[in-house]
Enzyme design. Structure first.
Site, PDB file in Angstrom:
ATOM      1  N   GLU A 137       0.848  -1.189   0.000  1.00 51.16           N
ATOM      2  CA  GLU A 137       0.000   0.000   0.000  1.00 51.16           C
ATOM      3  C   GLU A 137       0.884   1.238   0.000  1.00 51.16           C
ATOM      4  O   GLU A 137       1.976   1.238   0.582  1.00 51.16           O
ATOM      5  CB  GLU A 137      -0.885  -0.022   1.256  1.00 51.16           C
ATOM      6  CG  GLU A 137      -2.033   0.940   1.266  1.00 51.16           C
ATOM      7  CD  GLU A 137      -2.924   0.692   2.476  1.00 51.16           C
ATOM      8  OE1 GLU A 137      -4.054   0.193   2.307  1.00 51.16           O
ATOM      9  OE2 GLU A 137      -2.474   0.968   3.616  1.00 51.16           O
ATOM     10  N   LYS A 163       0.442   0.920  18.629  1.00 51.78           N
ATOM     11  CA  LYS A 163      -0.041   2.101  19.344  1.00 51.78           C
ATOM     12  C   LYS A 163       0.550   2.172  20.747  1.00 51.78           C
ATOM     13  O   LYS A 163       0.714   1.168  21.424  1.00 51.78           O
ATOM     14  CB  LYS A 163      -1.567   2.060  19.397  1.00 51.78           C
ATOM     15  CG  LYS A 163      -2.205   2.071  18.005  1.00 51.78           C
ATOM     16  CD  LYS A 163      -3.633   1.564  18.014  1.00 51.78           C
ATOM     17  CE  LYS A 163      -4.147   1.374  16.600  1.00 51.78           C
ATOM     18  NZ  LYS A 163      -5.479   0.729  16.569  1.00 51.78           N
TER      19      LYS A 163
END
Length: 540
Positions: free
Chosen positions: A207, A244
């Site tokens: 991507e 995260k």
């Protein structure tokens, strides 16, 4: 046909640590009997003792493989009369095979139906869904890639930089950023190997990569009756190696129009597939071009669901269990408001406290926690599974120790509270990333709400730490090294061979105690002195 409400009295968490404890708490509040499973290496983990029942699974399969043993987990559930299994996050949470095994065994699966797991677990299929309903996606591959030659050809079409992602998993595993064509082959091998280890499938997809982006995700919740709502968004931009570190709900500093568009797109995608449990739809917002793109959907509860619960006041895990049982979102049992009534009060910040050493490239630390002091106070929530004195941190599992969630009416108050909470923690025996988190919370970009996914990589000042005084441990060490004589002489002193001239060497053993006379009132147990000590001659 309206789904029936299935009977439920016993709930299993097919997971470990803090998320298992979180599931047990929700189950207990619903009046359910809770069941834990554990690997041999986890036999002393606290989640085992937080449940009403606990059983070992995956005998002889190792610390991680035990939690991936579908046959053992479902077999144990059937044998012990379990009526529902909640997978938590990680491990088998996105595994359609476990969901189907539960269906076959007549056990309620607390999560989206298996075909949704297969659709959304395949990141390329999720991209295709987004394109179908005109939700923007980044340029990338349409199908999973396993062949190196094909990957190189596709990469040249996409252009560099690009990112390699695991096609059948999330959580930052199997991800690599490729800056130039020469690096693609090696990084592709790394990503595929990591994806294979983490998810049992080496397939990846490519991507286009956005360097200056914010990572925004939208919490959605659907039921088996066709209802879907979103519960606002979270900013998960502060990441290290695509995992995260700090999360904020709602986002701070983004244009309101962008947030409205993201939430609407997430709800539209969920309705398109008749999504029927908790999930998260994730986006990237390009700060340079002011454009947003869908990146993936996670069909499970997230580590950071806590901040959404705090700002909305809605219990997501409880809702998951009731929805899986057959209750409707807006029924009296679940109690979810309609979309226009979903509250959002103030801000909440979650810091993931891990047993990693930020001064040594975040290498995980292991060992026994010898001291543990938790913070508290108004606007503080702590979700943990291994945070207590005496806990043994092993090298087998994720290094998450406890999640600190702080909230306030404003973003500034929530940040100030987060900083105070981090400073109140006292954890000794293992290294933690608390000093690093303290630096993140006070960083100007984080405070302004403009932190991007590259904040950690581009901010070396985050790795400058103040030396901790650790006065309590120093005092305990001193007391432990002092002899038991009246004079506090340390056991380890100047060696006799180096004693100053004219002085006797310091002894390394304590002076012998005087024995009390046989007739002493203390030795005889009478303790008859009004002053608390014996008055007889020679008695001490």
């Amino acid at each position: 046909m309206t789904p029936e409400i299935r009977p439920l009295h016993k709930l299993m968490a097919a997971n470990r640590g803090e998320i298992a404890v979180r599931i047990f708490r929700a189950g207990t509040e619903l009046g359910l009997r809770t069941v834990a499973v554990y690997a041999e290496e986890d036999r002393f983990c606290i989640h085992r003792y937080k449940a009403d029942e606990a059983y070992q699974v995956g005998h002889g399969k190792g610390p991680v493989a035990a939690y991936l043993d579908i046959e053992s987990i479902v077999g144990t559930a059937k044998e012990k009369g379990v009526q529902a299994i909640h997978p938590g996050y990680g491990f088998l949470s996105e595994n359609a095979a476990l969901a189907r095994a539960c269906e076959k065994a007549g056990i309620i699966w607390v999560g989206p139906r298996p075909e949704l797991l297969e659709m959304m677990g395949d990141k390329t299929a999720a991209r295709a869904l987004a394109k179908k309903i005109n939700v923007p996606v980044l340029p990338g591959t349409e199908d999973p890639v396993t062949d190196r030659t094909a990957a190189l050809k596709i990469a040249k079409e996409i252009g560099f930089p690009l990112i390699i992602k695991a096609a059948f998993g999330g959580g930052g595993r199997g991800m690599r950023v490729v800056q130039k064509a020469a690096d693609l082959a090696a990084l592709l091998d790394e990503a595929q190997a990591e994806a294979e280890r983490a998810f049992g499938n080496p397939a990846v997809f490519l991507e286009s990569y956005i360097a200056n982006a914010k990572h925004i995700e939208v919490q959605i919740l659907g039921d088996q009756h066709g209802n879907v709502i979103h519960l606002h968004e979270r900013d998960c931009s502060v990441q290290r190696r695509h995992q995260k570190v700090v999360e904020v709900a709602p986002s701070f500093g983004l244009p309101k129009t962008i947030i409205t568009e993201l939430c609407a797109a997430a709800a539209r995608m969920a309705r398109e597939v008749r999504y029927d449990n908790a999930g998260t739809i994730e986006f990237l917002y390009d700060l340079d071009r002011h454009e947003w793109f869908f990146i993936e959907m996670n069909p499970r509860i997230q580590v950071e669901h806590t901040v959404t619960e705090v700002v909305t006041g809605l219990d997501l895990v409880r809702a998951q269990i009731l929805i899986a049982q057959g209750h409707a979102l807006h029924s009296a049992a679940v109690g979810m408001p309609t979309q226009d009534q979903v509250p959002c009060n103030g801000y909440a910040i979650q810091c993931r406290i891990t047993t990693e050493d930020p001064e040594n490239k975040f290498v995980p630390d292991y060992g026994r926690i010898i001291a543990y002091r938790s913070p508290g106070g108004f606007g503080v929530r702590l979700d943990g599974g291994m945070g207590y004195a005496g806990a043994v941190i092993t090298p087998f599992y994720d290094s998450l120790l406890v999640k600190s969630i702080t909230s306030g009416q404003t973003y500034d108050i929530a940040m100030a509270r987060a900083r105070r909470v981090l400073s109140e923690f006292r954890i000794r025996g293992v290294k933690t990333n608390i000093p690093f988190l303290e630096n993140v919370i006070v960083h100007p970009l984080f405070r302004a709400g403009t932190a991007t996914t590259t904040l950690i990589d581009t901010s070396p000042e985050l790795f400058t730490f103040k030396a901790k005084r650790d006065r309590a441990s120093k005092l305990l060490n001193f007391l432990g090294n002092v002899s038991s004589t009246a004079t506090p002489t340390p056991r380890a002193t100047v060696p006799p061979s180096r004693s100053p001239p004219g002085r006797r060497p310091a002894t390394t053993t304590a002076a012998p105690r005087r024995r009390a006379p046989a007739s002493c009132c203390w030795s005889s147990g009478r303790r008859n002195s009004p002053h608390g000590r014996c008055s007889k001659s020679g008695c001490s």
